[in-house]
Design a protein around this motif. Structure first.
Motif, mmCIF file in Angstrom:
data_model
loop_
_atom_site.group_PDB
_atom_site.id
_atom_site.type_symbol
_atom_site.label_atom_id
_atom_site.label_comp_id
_atom_site.label_asym_id
_atom_site.label_seq_id
_atom_site.Cartn_x
_atom_site.Cartn_y
_atom_site.Cartn_z
ATOM 1 N N SER A 1 0.840 -1.194 0.000
ATOM 2 C CA SER A 1 0.000 0.000 0.000
ATOM 3 C C SER A 1 0.877 1.248 0.000
ATOM 4 N N ILE A 2 0.375 2.302 -0.617
ATOM 5 C CA ILE A 2 1.131 3.558 -0.705
ATOM 6 C C ILE A 2 0.413 4.628 0.105
ATOM 7 N N CYS A 3 1.175 5.332 0.936
ATOM 8 C CA CYS A 3 0.613 6.365 1.796
ATOM 9 C C CYS A 3 1.442 7.639 1.683
ATOM 10 N N TYR A 4 0.942 8.700 2.296
ATOM 11 C CA TYR A 4 1.639 9.988 2.189
ATOM 12 C C TYR A 4 1.437 10.801 3.463
ATOM 13 N N LEU B 1 4.375 7.647 12.133
ATOM 14 C CA LEU B 1 3.999 8.800 11.322
ATOM 15 C C LEU B 1 2.508 8.776 11.031
ATOM 16 N N PRO B 2 1.836 9.933 11.120
ATOM 17 C CA PRO B 2 0.408 10.010 10.777
ATOM 18 C C PRO B 2 0.247 10.101 9.259
ATOM 19 N N VAL B 3 -0.092 8.995 8.640
ATOM 20 C CA VAL B 3 -0.145 8.945 7.179
ATOM 21 C C VAL B 3 -1.557 8.652 6.692
ATOM 22 N N ILE C 1 -8.959 8.563 6.426
ATOM 23 C CA ILE C 1 -8.564 8.320 7.806
ATOM 24 C C ILE C 1 -7.039 8.349 7.932
ATOM 25 N N ILE C 2 -6.545 8.977 8.976
ATOM 26 C CA ILE C 2 -5.111 9.030 9.243
ATOM 27 C C ILE C 2 -4.739 7.895 10.182
ATOM 28 N N TYR C 3 -3.721 7.121 9.803
ATOM 29 C CA TYR C 3 -3.236 6.011 10.618
ATOM 30 C C TYR C 3 -1.810 6.307 11.067
ATOM 31 N N HIS D 1 9.048 15.270 12.736
ATOM 32 C CA HIS D 1 9.071 14.029 13.508
ATOM 33 C C HIS D 1 10.474 13.474 13.739
ATOM 34 N N ASN D 2 11.504 14.107 13.144
ATOM 35 C CA ASN D 2 12.890 13.687 13.387
ATOM 36 C C ASN D 2 13.086 12.185 13.185
ATOM 37 N N VAL D 3 12.619 11.679 12.051
ATOM 38 C CA VAL D 3 12.683 10.230 11.824
ATOM 39 C C VAL D 3 14.110 9.736 11.641
#
Length: 594
Positions: free
Chosen positions: A25-28, A48-50, A59-61, A37-39
């Motif tokens: 799946s592709i998210c953004y 991350l809220p994607v 919906i943000i996950y 977020h200093n990943v």
């Protein structure tokens, strides 16, 4: 929504929650949110809220970053067309994925729809494919620039398809052939109308149905560069890209190996000299430019075997060395600006640079960087500007004598200190240099490479030594308005990238080409790797093969390389290190595209 304002990811590991998220799946996420977020902080696990693309809701996950891999906008757009998700992930991990990103509008492709193979053309960046109607004729190996054969009254004849279309008064689809032999009827004209150019009595117009793939190359597909499959949902997915194999590259013909290796090295995987393919030229030389672009370079990059019996061979009749051939093409035909401009009192222009060394060079196992620096030092030369392409001839004379048994390829050439103008760093403290000392060039106290340039303070200290009192430092040309802020090691270095090497052994030329970003992304090309048939009725078989062993040796230290026995080196690596004739470097900032 501006797509460039977002950061994209593909799910590569099943997240702990939510469980319904599928691999592939592709998210953004907004770039601003991502940056907060200093990943990149070591040891920190971040969620991350994607938002997922093609989701029925917004919906943000919160997804753990270890479950995702970052994508560019181009990669995300391309992968989104591949479905289902598990298939998308498969292609993301496959080498063909990066190759497929090179597909551009206008590229010819083959697509598989159910059990039928169709030829199409990409019409938009979203992978829309224009598939023309299929004639009675379905052999997809026959297209423009294909090598074919036809049966005439005297037997089989062979040629290249130069034109496809319909002639006035004819219902059948026709092709215009340029034949190998002068057994045709015209020079590319029919009833006074010109359809293509070729020598007299070499053109023949026949029905497309009458053509078949050249039986001499019957196992070769002329359209195997890229294949797409059309699934039941109408989505395209990449199958493969074929770069390696027999009958790849340019077919050798007569004494053409010097030309074949030069053209393959220059154009197969680099665009640095593509400007010469599109620049304005004289009417008498335009056909040569057209042949080079449409009959050699374009088919070569589509991984179609280029037959060197084409018209271009006639340009180089009597030429025996790659540099002579390149000068003929670049200077006399295409009137290209000289690639190399050196300053030695006055600017001197050339297309290739022959490396010469004085007798006291003291080099044993040199790198290309050292050879270039020593040659410039002995000749008192400087570069007037950064060249787009630097072609270096190694210190060997004729086809036998070699000054060095091995030469270590420099993957990058640092030419900063070879430029006549521009800020340089003091080799001692890193501040701006104002003086250069030619007498210090071979000083064992300093590094083995690079011209020796100093700031005023360091120059005074270095030359206060009793052994250097006789040295005569010379002032450098410092750009006007340049201010040294006292920050060492802050200047940008000018570097060129190695992209091809031409080699010669027993009067036969071959080429090595760097085809990718990794250390072991090397291929080896021989236009006459094998031969089929006799001397009169036979033909040469070209071959491109992967040679990752080259990268393996390039990863070794000079001491390790010095201990390598040439005859025991793996694969074809020995030829690169021991038989190098010409090195080709490019400025990546001057390529038309990458």
């Amino acid at each position: 929504m501006n797509p460039s304002d977002y950061v994209y990811f593909i799910i590569t590991k099943k997240p702990e929650s939510p469980l319904h998220i599928k691999l592939g799946s592709i998210c953004y996420i907004r770039e601003y949110t991502y940056n907060t977020h200093n990943v990149s902080q070591p040891g920190r696990r971040t969620k991350l809220p994607v938002t997922f693309l093609k989701s029925l809701n917004n919906i943000i996950y919160n997804i753990d970053v270890i479950c995702m891999e970052k994508l560019s906008l181009e990669e995300a757009d391309f992968l989104l067309a591949c479905e289902p998700e598990d298939e998308r992930l498969h292609w993301f991990r496959d080498n063909a994925f990066q190759a497929s990103l090179g597909l551009t509008v206008g590229t010819n492709v083959m697509v598989k729809e159910e059990d039928e193979m169709l030829m199409g053309v990409i019409r938009s960046g979203s992978m829309d494919i224009d598939i023309p109607s299929v004639e009675a004729h379905t052999d997809l190996s026959i297209s423009l620039n294909s090598v074919v054969e036809v049966t005439l009254g005297k037997g089989n004849s062979y040629g290249i398809i130069r034109w496809i279309g319909r002639l006035p008064g004819r219902e059948d689809k026709m092709v215009g052939l340029e034949l190998e032999e002068a057994c045709g009827v015209s020079d590319g004209t029919v009833h006074g109308v010109r359809y293509f150019d070729c020598p007299p009595k070499r053109a023949l117009f026949v029905k497309l149905m009458s053509c078949r793939p050249d039986s001499r190359f019957q196992n070769i597909s002329a359209q195997n560069n890229m294949m797409l499959e059309l699934d039941k949902n109408g989505k395209f997915r990449v199958v493969e890209k074929l770069l390696i194999g027999r009958m790849k590259g340019i077919q050798g013909h007569c004494n053409s190996c010097y030309m074949d290796s030069a053209l393959f090295g220059l154009f197969s995987c680099s665009s640095v000299l593509d400007s010469m393919l599109f620049k304005a030229t004289t009417p008498q030389d335009a056909p040569i430019q057209r042949i080079l672009l449409h009959d050699i370079v374009n088919p070569l990059r589509r991984c179609v075997c280029v037959s060197s019996f084409a018209s271009f061979v006639r340009v180089a009749v009597g030429r025996q060395y790659p540099e002579e051939f390149l000068i003929i093409v670049m200077h006399h035909i295409l009137v290209l600006e000289p690639l190399l401009k050196s300053a030695a009192g006055k600017v001197q222009e050339s297309y290739c640079y022959q490396i010469f060394l004085d007798q006291n060079h003291s080099l044993v196992l040199p790198t290309v960087q050292q050879l270039l620096e020593h040659s410039f030092h002995s000749g008192g030369l400087k570069l007037a500007e950064v060249p787009s392409c630097l072609i270096l001839q190694m210190p060997r004379f004729g086809k036998k004598f070699k000054m060095f048994s091995k030469i270590i390829p420099s993957l990058e050439l640092d030419i900063t200190d070879l430029l006549s103008e521009g800020p340089q760093q003091c080799i001692m403290c890193g501040h701006m240099a104002v003086e250069e000392c030619a007498d210090c060039f071979k000083e064992p106290v300093f590094s083995q490479t690079g011209f020796k340039v100093f700031c005023k303070t360091c120059s005074t200290q270095v030359h206060s030594h009793p052994q250097r009192l006789s040295h005569q430092p010379a002032a450098l040309e410092v750009p006007k308005g340049y201010i040294d802020r006292g920050i060492p090691h802050s200047l940008t270095r000018d570097r060129l990238e190695l992209f091809a090497v031409l080699c010669i052994e027993t009067s036969h030329y071959v080429s090595f080409v760097k085809h990718g970003p990794n250390t072991r992304d090397w291929i080896f090309f021989d236009s006459m790797a094998d031969r089929e048939g006799g001397q009169r009725d036979g033909f040469n078989i070209p071959e491109v093969q992967a040679c990752p062993e080259v990268g393996m040796y390039l990863e070794m230290s000079p001491a390790e390389l010095a201990n390598q026995v040439p005859r025991d080196m793996k694969g074809v690596a020995k030829r690169l290190f021991c038989d190098a004739y010409m090195y080709l470097y490019r400025s990546t900032s001057m390529c038309l595209y990458r």
